[in-house]
Design a protein around this motif. Structure first.
Motif, PDB file in Angstrom:
ATOM      1  N   THR A  78     -37.998 -20.374 -26.331  1.00 24.22           N
ATOM      2  CA  THR A  78     -37.725 -20.159 -27.274  1.00 24.22           C
ATOM      3  C   THR A  78     -36.683 -19.405 -27.667  1.00 24.22           C
ATOM      4  O   THR A  78     -35.287 -19.256 -26.323  1.00 24.22           O
ATOM      5  CB  THR A  78     -38.209 -18.712 -27.859  1.00 24.22           C
ATOM      6  OG1 THR A  78     -39.258 -19.124 -27.802  1.00 24.22           O
ATOM      7  CG2 THR A  78     -37.693 -18.296 -29.438  1.00 24.22           C
ATOM      8  N   ASP A  79     -35.215 -19.497 -28.776  1.00 18.31           N
ATOM      9  CA  ASP A  79     -33.636 -18.856 -28.371  1.00 18.31           C
ATOM     10  C   ASP A  79     -33.539 -18.458 -29.421  1.00 18.31           C
ATOM     11  O   ASP A  79     -34.046 -18.652 -31.022  1.00 18.31           O
ATOM     12  CB  ASP A  79     -33.334 -20.772 -29.162  1.00 18.31           C
ATOM     13  CG  ASP A  79     -32.100 -20.245 -28.298  1.00 18.31           C
ATOM     14  OD1 ASP A  79     -31.221 -19.535 -27.647  1.00 18.31           O
ATOM     15  OD2 ASP A  79     -31.007 -20.877 -28.556  1.00 18.31           O
ATOM     16  N   PHE A  80     -33.464 -17.537 -29.303  1.00 16.54           N
ATOM     17  CA  PHE A  80     -32.118 -16.007 -30.050  1.00 16.54           C
ATOM     18  C   PHE A  80     -31.351 -16.305 -31.195  1.00 16.54           C
ATOM     19  O   PHE A  80     -30.476 -17.048 -30.722  1.00 16.54           O
ATOM     20  CB  PHE A  80     -32.808 -14.640 -29.472  1.00 16.54           C
ATOM     21  CG  PHE A  80     -34.469 -14.849 -29.204  1.00 16.54           C
ATOM     22  CD1 PHE A  80     -35.388 -13.846 -30.415  1.00 16.54           C
ATOM     23  CD2 PHE A  80     -35.430 -14.762 -28.695  1.00 16.54           C
ATOM     24  CE1 PHE A  80     -36.248 -13.384 -30.318  1.00 16.54           C
ATOM     25  CE2 PHE A  80     -36.982 -14.175 -28.491  1.00 16.54           C
ATOM     26  CZ  PHE A  80     -37.385 -13.961 -29.058  1.00 16.54           C
ATOM     27  N   PHE A 135     -20.449 -26.127 -25.882  1.00 16.18           N
ATOM     28  CA  PHE A 135     -21.054 -24.851 -25.158  1.00 16.18           C
ATOM     29  C   PHE A 135     -21.657 -23.639 -26.197  1.00 16.18           C
ATOM     30  O   PHE A 135     -21.438 -23.296 -27.614  1.00 16.18           O
ATOM     31  CB  PHE A 135     -20.865 -24.590 -23.957  1.00 16.18           C
ATOM     32  CG  PHE A 135     -19.245 -23.501 -23.901  1.00 16.18           C
ATOM     33  CD1 PHE A 135     -19.418 -22.465 -24.292  1.00 16.18           C
ATOM     34  CD2 PHE A 135     -17.712 -24.236 -23.726  1.00 16.18           C
ATOM     35  CE1 PHE A 135     -18.293 -21.229 -24.366  1.00 16.18           C
ATOM     36  CE2 PHE A 135     -17.142 -23.571 -24.220  1.00 16.18           C
ATOM     37  CZ  PHE A 135     -17.332 -21.872 -24.683  1.00 16.18           C
ATOM     38  N   GLU A 136     -22.828 -22.920 -25.248  1.00 14.16           N
ATOM     39  CA  GLU A 136     -23.118 -21.985 -25.907  1.00 14.16           C
ATOM     40  C   GLU A 136     -23.237 -21.483 -24.897  1.00 14.16           C
ATOM     41  O   GLU A 136     -24.515 -21.028 -23.929  1.00 14.16           O
ATOM     42  CB  GLU A 136     -24.358 -21.720 -27.000  1.00 14.16           C
ATOM     43  CG  GLU A 136     -24.157 -22.376 -27.959  1.00 14.16           C
ATOM     44  CD  GLU A 136     -24.952 -22.066 -29.059  1.00 14.16           C
ATOM     45  OE1 GLU A 136     -26.175 -22.249 -29.244  1.00 14.16           O
ATOM     46  OE2 GLU A 136     -24.901 -22.385 -30.400  1.00 14.16           O
ATOM     47  N   LEU A 137     -22.742 -20.340 -24.724  1.00 16.43           N
ATOM     48  CA  LEU A 137     -22.693 -18.914 -23.481  1.00 16.43           C
ATOM     49  C   LEU A 137     -24.031 -18.331 -23.754  1.00 16.43           C
ATOM     50  O   LEU A 137     -23.862 -17.068 -24.729  1.00 16.43           O
ATOM     51  CB  LEU A 137     -21.798 -18.154 -23.010  1.00 16.43           C
ATOM     52  CG  LEU A 137     -21.612 -17.101 -22.908  1.00 16.43           C
ATOM     53  CD1 LEU A 137     -21.687 -17.654 -21.221  1.00 16.43           C
ATOM     54  CD2 LEU A 137     -20.255 -15.874 -22.331  1.00 16.43           C
ATOM     55  N   GLU A 138     -25.194 -18.098 -22.703  1.00 11.50           N
ATOM     56  CA  GLU A 138     -26.376 -17.849 -23.245  1.00 11.50           C
ATOM     57  C   GLU A 138     -26.770 -16.990 -21.777  1.00 11.50           C
ATOM     58  O   GLU A 138     -26.431 -17.833 -21.027  1.00 11.50           O
ATOM     59  CB  GLU A 138     -27.438 -18.682 -23.750  1.00 11.50           C
ATOM     60  CG  GLU A 138     -26.956 -18.851 -25.482  1.00 11.50           C
ATOM     61  CD  GLU A 138     -28.018 -19.361 -26.324  1.00 11.50           C
ATOM     62  OE1 GLU A 138     -29.241 -18.386 -26.062  1.00 11.50           O
ATOM     63  OE2 GLU A 138     -28.053 -19.995 -27.285  1.00 11.50           O
ATOM     64  N   MET A 139     -27.750 -16.258 -21.481  1.00  8.65           N
ATOM     65  CA  MET A 139     -28.816 -16.337 -21.093  1.00  8.65           C
ATOM     66  C   MET A 139     -29.720 -16.155 -21.472  1.00  8.65           C
ATOM     67  O   MET A 139     -29.681 -15.687 -22.827  1.00  8.65           O
ATOM     68  CB  MET A 139     -28.713 -14.625 -20.394  1.00  8.65           C
ATOM     69  CG  MET A 139     -27.017 -14.519 -20.253  1.00  8.65           C
ATOM     70  SD  MET A 139     -26.374 -13.278 -18.239  1.00  8.65           S
ATOM     71  CE  MET A 139     -27.628 -13.636 -16.975  1.00  8.65           C
ATOM     72  N   ASN A 193     -26.608 -22.389 -20.267  1.00  5.93           N
ATOM     73  CA  ASN A 193     -25.362 -23.189 -21.382  1.00  5.93           C
ATOM     74  C   ASN A 193     -26.866 -24.252 -22.740  1.00  5.93           C
ATOM     75  O   ASN A 193     -26.995 -25.364 -22.203  1.00  5.93           O
ATOM     76  CB  ASN A 193     -24.945 -24.098 -20.631  1.00  5.93           C
ATOM     77  CG  ASN A 193     -23.869 -24.739 -21.528  1.00  5.93           C
ATOM     78  OD1 ASN A 193     -23.207 -24.731 -22.706  1.00  5.93           O
ATOM     79  ND2 ASN A 193     -23.031 -25.537 -21.401  1.00  5.93           N
ATOM     80  N   ASP A 194     -26.313 -23.671 -23.695  1.00  8.26           N
ATOM     81  CA  ASP A 194     -27.734 -24.181 -24.226  1.00  8.26           C
ATOM     82  C   ASP A 194     -26.863 -25.471 -25.724  1.00  8.26           C
ATOM     83  O   ASP A 194     -26.364 -24.797 -26.587  1.00  8.26           O
ATOM     84  CB  ASP A 194     -27.901 -23.030 -25.612  1.00  8.26           C
ATOM     85  CG  ASP A 194     -29.069 -23.690 -26.509  1.00  8.26           C
ATOM     86  OD1 ASP A 194     -29.258 -24.936 -26.523  1.00  8.26           O
ATOM     87  OD2 ASP A 194     -29.458 -23.471 -27.330  1.00  8.26           O
ATOM     88  N   TRP A 195     -26.096 -25.813 -24.791  1.00 10.13           N
ATOM     89  CA  TRP A 195     -25.482 -27.505 -25.539  1.00 10.13           C
ATOM     90  C   TRP A 195     -25.882 -27.375 -26.885  1.00 10.13           C
ATOM     91  O   TRP A 195     -26.570 -27.628 -27.159  1.00 10.13           O
ATOM     92  CB  TRP A 195     -25.941 -28.708 -24.427  1.00 10.13           C
ATOM     93  CG  TRP A 195     -25.124 -28.780 -23.780  1.00 10.13           C
ATOM     94  CD1 TRP A 195     -25.822 -28.609 -22.114  1.00 10.13           C
ATOM     95  CD2 TRP A 195     -23.519 -28.837 -22.725  1.00 10.13           C
ATOM     96  NE1 TRP A 195     -24.822 -28.377 -20.872  1.00 10.13           N
ATOM     97  CE2 TRP A 195     -23.470 -29.041 -21.243  1.00 10.13           C
ATOM     98  CE3 TRP A 195     -22.700 -29.712 -23.123  1.00 10.13           C
ATOM     99  CZ2 TRP A 195     -22.612 -28.930 -20.692  1.00 10.13           C
ATOM    100  CZ3 TRP A 195     -20.982 -29.594 -22.805  1.00 10.13           C
ATOM    101  CH2 TRP A 195     -21.442 -29.305 -21.697  1.00 10.13           C
ATOM    102  N   ALA A 222     -29.609 -31.590 -32.700  1.00  9.26           N
ATOM    103  CA  ALA A 222     -27.931 -31.119 -32.513  1.00  9.26           C
ATOM    104  C   ALA A 222     -27.859 -30.002 -31.173  1.00  9.26           C
ATOM    105  O   ALA A 222     -27.411 -29.062 -30.356  1.00  9.26           O
ATOM    106  CB  ALA A 222     -27.587 -30.358 -34.022  1.00  9.26           C
ATOM    107  N   LYS A 223     -29.404 -29.347 -31.039  1.00 13.74           N
ATOM    108  CA  LYS A 223     -29.383 -28.528 -30.149  1.00 13.74           C
ATOM    109  C   LYS A 223     -30.684 -29.392 -28.503  1.00 13.74           C
ATOM    110  O   LYS A 223     -30.969 -28.442 -28.027  1.00 13.74           O
ATOM    111  CB  LYS A 223     -30.483 -26.968 -30.075  1.00 13.74           C
ATOM    112  CG  LYS A 223     -29.666 -26.317 -31.539  1.00 13.74           C
ATOM    113  CD  LYS A 223     -28.681 -25.322 -30.938  1.00 13.74           C
ATOM    114  CE  LYS A 223     -27.723 -24.603 -31.761  1.00 13.74           C
ATOM    115  NZ  LYS A 223     -26.727 -23.696 -31.120  1.00 13.74           N
ATOM    116  N   SER A 224     -31.770 -29.828 -29.590  1.00 13.92           N
ATOM    117  CA  SER A 224     -32.376 -30.269 -27.799  1.00 13.92           C
ATOM    118  C   SER A 224     -31.839 -31.534 -27.440  1.00 13.92           C
ATOM    119  O   SER A 224     -32.737 -31.945 -26.341  1.00 13.92           O
ATOM    120  CB  SER A 224     -33.962 -30.692 -29.241  1.00 13.92           C
ATOM    121  OG  SER A 224     -33.506 -32.266 -29.707  1.00 13.92           O
TER     122      SER A 224
HETATM  123 CA    CA Z   1     -28.256 -21.392 -28.888  1.00  8.34          CA
END
Ligand code: CA
Length: 429
Positions: A134-136, A207-211, A241-243, A261-263
């Motif tokens: 799951t991505d918040f 990139f998306e900087l996430e934890m 990193n949620d490309w 776009a995210k998968s």
């Molecule tokens: Ca994301």
């Protein structure tokens, strides 16, 4: 079960380089392939990977009720499923074995040969079999920036955002370990001022900087987790990193949210740092105004001071730091995210992964994506070698770092690093 692993004065008999992310206070968990091609669960101190399967076989965990093969697995799922009490017993024992004053393993070279590996002798694997991901979307600054660019600068935050930790269900099949290259995706995009989509390589890969946090079995179907107990079900965190392909995202995301776009890929760091190791670094999270509904209200400090960095390294170039952010900027805490996720009775399993959402701060250098750093391509970012970037180019490597520091102890996550390869072209016959 108390844990005694965080004492800043504790020293190990292993050598730990200065500024290492992995002092004896960290004790993260990962899965690796050894030089003998055996897959095992392990931990890391300094630059040594420690084979927990081998330690267990040699009897070092005899006082802990563990099944014989608990570490001889290719994922951490069963170990995580054993629960917080077991995680603490095992980390306490590892802390004891590697304490500088404990001769058990320190003075047993024969055992050391079987248990210790140099980092260049092993290959890190994906640490968990991720059932659900799951991505918040929990950074207020990021949601505001994206809302300003994609929708309406006057009403950047949608009306639900301040009341709900907004999220979506992602794909676990494309979560990959650090070091695995990523292919530029193809897809549908809509040219500016056109009503007709085109098909081709994404031109706006980001990139998306996430934890991300990894859960244990939390609840049975139909029963929510309370905010007071939510953290008991969080095993630990990784860098994430949620490309993202921004041009594909812009065309496809209405009305159900991100899809292709995210998968295509999301990269995680190899070592899971436990919540217990992060305990000394608790801080307040931003004040929530308006007050959330009662099921999301909590007391105490439920955020963590984790410094985050992103660097871009072009082919044949050096790394340029393009973003400096912090996990503590998150508006919604992990406890709130997990509580909200299960409030409808949704079941969460061992090895599920929940992304924070892109972590942006208030200042432009803390924005956690190229979309924001280059403000939709209007403000190019200059690299050390003089080249500029608005989004990620083929053969660029994106690397993210994260660490906490206090009282002379640094607890870090290592890195998540991956290279963007050119778009896949099938071989012509
Ligand atoms: Ca994301």
């Amino acid at each position: 079960m108390p844990f005694k692993t965080n004492d800043p004065s504790k020293k190990t008999w292993l050598s730990v380089p200065e500024n290492s992310d992995f002092p004896i206070q960290n004790i993260p968990f990962g899965v690796f392939l050894t030089r003998d091609d055996i897959i095992t669960i392990g931990t890391r101190i300094g630059d040594k990977a420690i084979d927990l399967g081998a330690l267990h076989q040699l009897g070092y965990f005899n006082d802990i009720p563990l099944t014989e093969d608990i570490f001889l697995q290719d994922t951490l799922n069963d170990f995580i499923s054993d629960g917080k009490k077991t995680w603490r017993l095992v980390r306490n024992r590892i802390s004891e074995i590697f304490d500088q004053n404990n001769p058990e393993l320190r003075d047993n070279e024969g055992h050391q040969k079987v248990v210790l590996f140099g980092m260049d002798e092993i290959e890190m694997q994906l640490p968990v079999q991720i059932g659900d991901y799951t991505d918040f979307y929990s950074s207020k600054e990021h949601a505001t920036n994206v809302g300003m660019m994609f929708r309406d600068p006057e009403n950047a935050l949608l009306p639900n955002w301040l009341h709900i930790p907004v999220g979506y269900h992602g794909r676990s099949s494309t979560i990959i370990p650090s070091g695995t290259p990523v292919r530029r995706p193809k897809g549908q995009t809509i040219p500016k001022d056109s009503k007709q989509p085109i098909f081709g390589p994404s031109r706006l890969v980001d990139f998306e900087l996430e934890m991300a946090f990894i859960t244990t079995d939390a609840n049975v179907l139909g029963e929510p987790i309370s905010i007071e107990t939510a953290e008991d079900y969080i095993f630990g965190l990784v860098l994430f990193n949620d490309w993202s392909a921004r041009d594909i995202q812009k065309w496809e995301y209405v009305p159900l949210g991100p899809f292709l776009a995210k998968s295509f890929a999301s990269s995680i760091s190899a070592w899971i740092v436990t919540l217990d190791a992060l305990e000394p670094f608790r801080v307040d999270s931003p004040v929530q105004e308006p007050e959330p509904l009662p099921y999301l209200q909590y007391t105490g400090k439920k955020s963590f001071d984790i410094a985050l960095e992103v660097a871009i390294t072009p082919e044949n170039g050096t790394a340029t730091t393009v973003c400096t952010s912090n996990f503590k900027y998150m508006y919604w805490t992990m406890a709130q995210q997990l509580t909200h996720h299960t409030i409808n009775g949704c079941k969460v399993n061992s090895g599920d992964m929940m992304g924070s959402g892109t972590i942006s701060g208030k200042t432009p250098n803390s924005y956690g994506s190229m979309l924001e750093l280059s403000w939709q391509g209007t403000k190019p970012v200059t690299l050390n070698n003089g080249e500029t970037r608005t989004f990620i180019q083929d053969n660029d490597t994106v690397t993210m770092y994260g660490f906490c520091e206090k009282d002379g102890v640094r607890i870090g996550f290592g890195e998540v690093s991956s290279k963007l390869l050119p778009v896949f072209e099938p071989k012509k016959k």
